[in-house]
Motif scaffolding. Sequence first.
Motif, PDB file in Angstrom:
ATOM      1  N   ILE A 125       0.837  -1.190   0.000  1.00 13.90           N
ATOM      2  CA  ILE A 125       0.000   0.000   0.000  1.00 13.90           C
ATOM      3  C   ILE A 125       0.880   1.252   0.000  1.00 13.90           C
ATOM      4  N   CYS A 126       0.556   2.196  -0.860  1.00 13.14           N
ATOM      5  CA  CYS A 126       1.291   3.463  -0.946  1.00 13.14           C
ATOM      6  C   CYS A 126       1.033   4.262   0.334  1.00 13.14           C
ATOM      7  N   PRO A 127       2.092   4.671   1.042  1.00 13.67           N
ATOM      8  CA  PRO A 127       1.894   5.426   2.280  1.00 13.67           C
ATOM      9  C   PRO A 127       1.394   6.846   2.031  1.00 13.67           C
ATOM     10  N   ALA A 128       1.536   7.347   0.813  1.00 16.38           N
ATOM     11  CA  ALA A 128       1.107   8.717   0.517  1.00 16.38           C
ATOM     12  C   ALA A 128      -0.386   8.818   0.234  1.00 16.38           C
ATOM     13  N   CYS A 129      -0.936   7.842  -0.531  1.00 22.63           N
ATOM     14  CA  CYS A 129      -2.348   7.957  -0.926  1.00 22.63           C
ATOM     15  C   CYS A 129      -3.210   6.781  -0.463  1.00 22.63           C
ATOM     16  N   GLY A 130      -2.584   5.681  -0.029  1.00 20.68           N
ATOM     17  CA  GLY A 130      -3.334   4.535   0.477  1.00 20.68           C
ATOM     18  C   GLY A 130      -3.779   3.549  -0.584  1.00 20.68           C
ATOM     19  N   ASN A 189       0.358  -0.107  -4.377  1.00 26.30           N
ATOM     20  CA  ASN A 189       1.541   0.475  -5.007  1.00 26.30           C
ATOM     21  C   ASN A 189       2.116  -0.372  -6.136  1.00 26.30           C
ATOM     22  N   ASP A 190       1.626  -1.581  -6.314  1.00 24.79           N
ATOM     23  CA  ASP A 190       2.069  -2.458  -7.399  1.00 24.79           C
ATOM     24  C   ASP A 190       3.584  -2.684  -7.373  1.00 24.79           C
ATOM     25  N   CYS A 191       4.145  -2.781  -6.184  1.00 22.63           N
ATOM     26  CA  CYS A 191       5.584  -2.997  -6.020  1.00 22.63           C
ATOM     27  C   CYS A 191       5.988  -4.356  -6.590  1.00 22.63           C
ATOM     28  N   GLN A 192       7.056  -4.368  -7.372  1.00 20.72           N
ATOM     29  CA  GLN A 192       7.553  -5.597  -7.993  1.00 20.72           C
ATOM     30  C   GLN A 192       8.863  -6.068  -7.372  1.00 20.72           C
ATOM     31  N   ILE A 193       9.362  -5.364  -6.377  1.00 21.70           N
ATOM     32  CA  ILE A 193      10.670  -5.657  -5.814  1.00 21.70           C
ATOM     33  C   ILE A 193      10.721  -7.034  -5.141  1.00 21.70           C
ATOM     34  N   LEU A 211      10.439  13.983  -2.336  1.00 22.14           N
ATOM     35  CA  LEU A 211      10.159  12.658  -1.773  1.00 22.14           C
ATOM     36  C   LEU A 211      10.185  12.705  -0.251  1.00 22.14           C
ATOM     37  N   GLU A 212      11.220  13.330   0.297  1.00 19.35           N
ATOM     38  CA  GLU A 212      11.312  13.449   1.758  1.00 19.35           C
ATOM     39  C   GLU A 212      10.112  14.199   2.324  1.00 19.35           C
ATOM     40  N   HIS A 213       9.690  15.247   1.647  1.00 23.95           N
ATOM     41  CA  HIS A 213       8.533  16.022   2.096  1.00 23.95           C
ATOM     42  C   HIS A 213       7.248  15.183   2.028  1.00 23.95           C
ATOM     43  N   ALA A 214       7.091  14.408   0.960  1.00 22.69           N
ATOM     44  CA  ALA A 214       5.889  13.578   0.791  1.00 22.69           C
ATOM     45  C   ALA A 214       5.813  12.482   1.849  1.00 22.69           C
ATOM     46  N   LEU A 215       6.977  11.995   2.287  1.00 18.41           N
ATOM     47  CA  LEU A 215       6.998  10.905   3.261  1.00 18.41           C
ATOM     48  C   LEU A 215       7.163  11.384   4.700  1.00 18.41           C
ATOM     49  N   LYS A 216       7.156  12.699   4.894  1.00 20.59           N
ATOM     50  CA  LYS A 216       7.272  13.230   6.249  1.00 20.59           C
ATOM     51  C   LYS A 216       6.153  12.655   7.108  1.00 20.59           C
ATOM     52  N   ASP A 217       6.526  12.113   8.248  1.00 18.57           N
ATOM     53  CA  ASP A 217       5.574  11.521   9.199  1.00 18.57           C
ATOM     54  C   ASP A 217       4.861  10.287   8.657  1.00 18.57           C
ATOM     55  N   LYS A 218       5.408   9.655   7.616  1.00 13.61           N
ATOM     56  CA  LYS A 218       4.811   8.428   7.071  1.00 13.61           C
ATOM     57  C   LYS A 218       5.870   7.333   7.073  1.00 13.61           C
ATOM     58  N   ASP A 260       9.187   2.563   4.959  1.00 12.37           N
ATOM     59  CA  ASP A 260       9.427   1.157   4.633  1.00 12.37           C
ATOM     60  C   ASP A 260       8.514   0.667   3.517  1.00 12.37           C
ATOM     61  N   GLN A 261       7.735   1.561   2.929  1.00 11.10           N
ATOM     62  CA  GLN A 261       6.796   1.183   1.885  1.00 11.10           C
ATOM     63  C   GLN A 261       7.074   1.970   0.613  1.00 11.10           C
ATOM     64  N   CYS A 262       6.752   1.375  -0.494  1.00  8.65           N
ATOM     65  CA  CYS A 262       6.945   2.031  -1.785  1.00  8.65           C
ATOM     66  C   CYS A 262       5.743   2.907  -2.126  1.00  8.65           C
ATOM     67  N   LEU A 263       6.024   3.995  -2.819  1.00  4.72           N
ATOM     68  CA  LEU A 263       4.946   4.836  -3.329  1.00  4.72           C
ATOM     69  C   LEU A 263       4.383   4.216  -4.602  1.00  4.72           C
ATOM     70  N   CYS A 264       3.138   4.522  -4.911  1.00  2.93           N
ATOM     71  CA  CYS A 264       2.526   4.031  -6.146  1.00  2.93           C
ATOM     72  C   CYS A 264       3.029   4.845  -7.339  1.00  2.93           C
ATOM     73  N   ARG A 265       2.745   4.371  -8.535  1.00  2.00           N
ATOM     74  CA  ARG A 265       3.197   5.018  -9.761  1.00  2.00           C
ATOM     75  C   ARG A 265       2.688   6.464  -9.855  1.00  2.00           C
TER      76      ARG A 265
END
Length: 62
Positions: free
Chosen positions: A9-14, A17-21, A39-46, A49-54
Amino acid sequence: MRAEDIGTICPACGKTNDCQIGGNRKCWCFNMQVDKAKLEHALKDKSKDQCLCRDCLKKLSV
């Protein structure tokens, strides 16, 4: 967030995230250039350990 959602699950939008890793191939995100400061700003307080979606990564691309 449920434990089974971590890494899926994308931590930014929920959204998914379709992670393929986790598979035996390189994830689609390896080909995206992202502004590190954005990126750092988008993940502030999130969880970092999770990937963002496309869609969220596109918003942060250089």
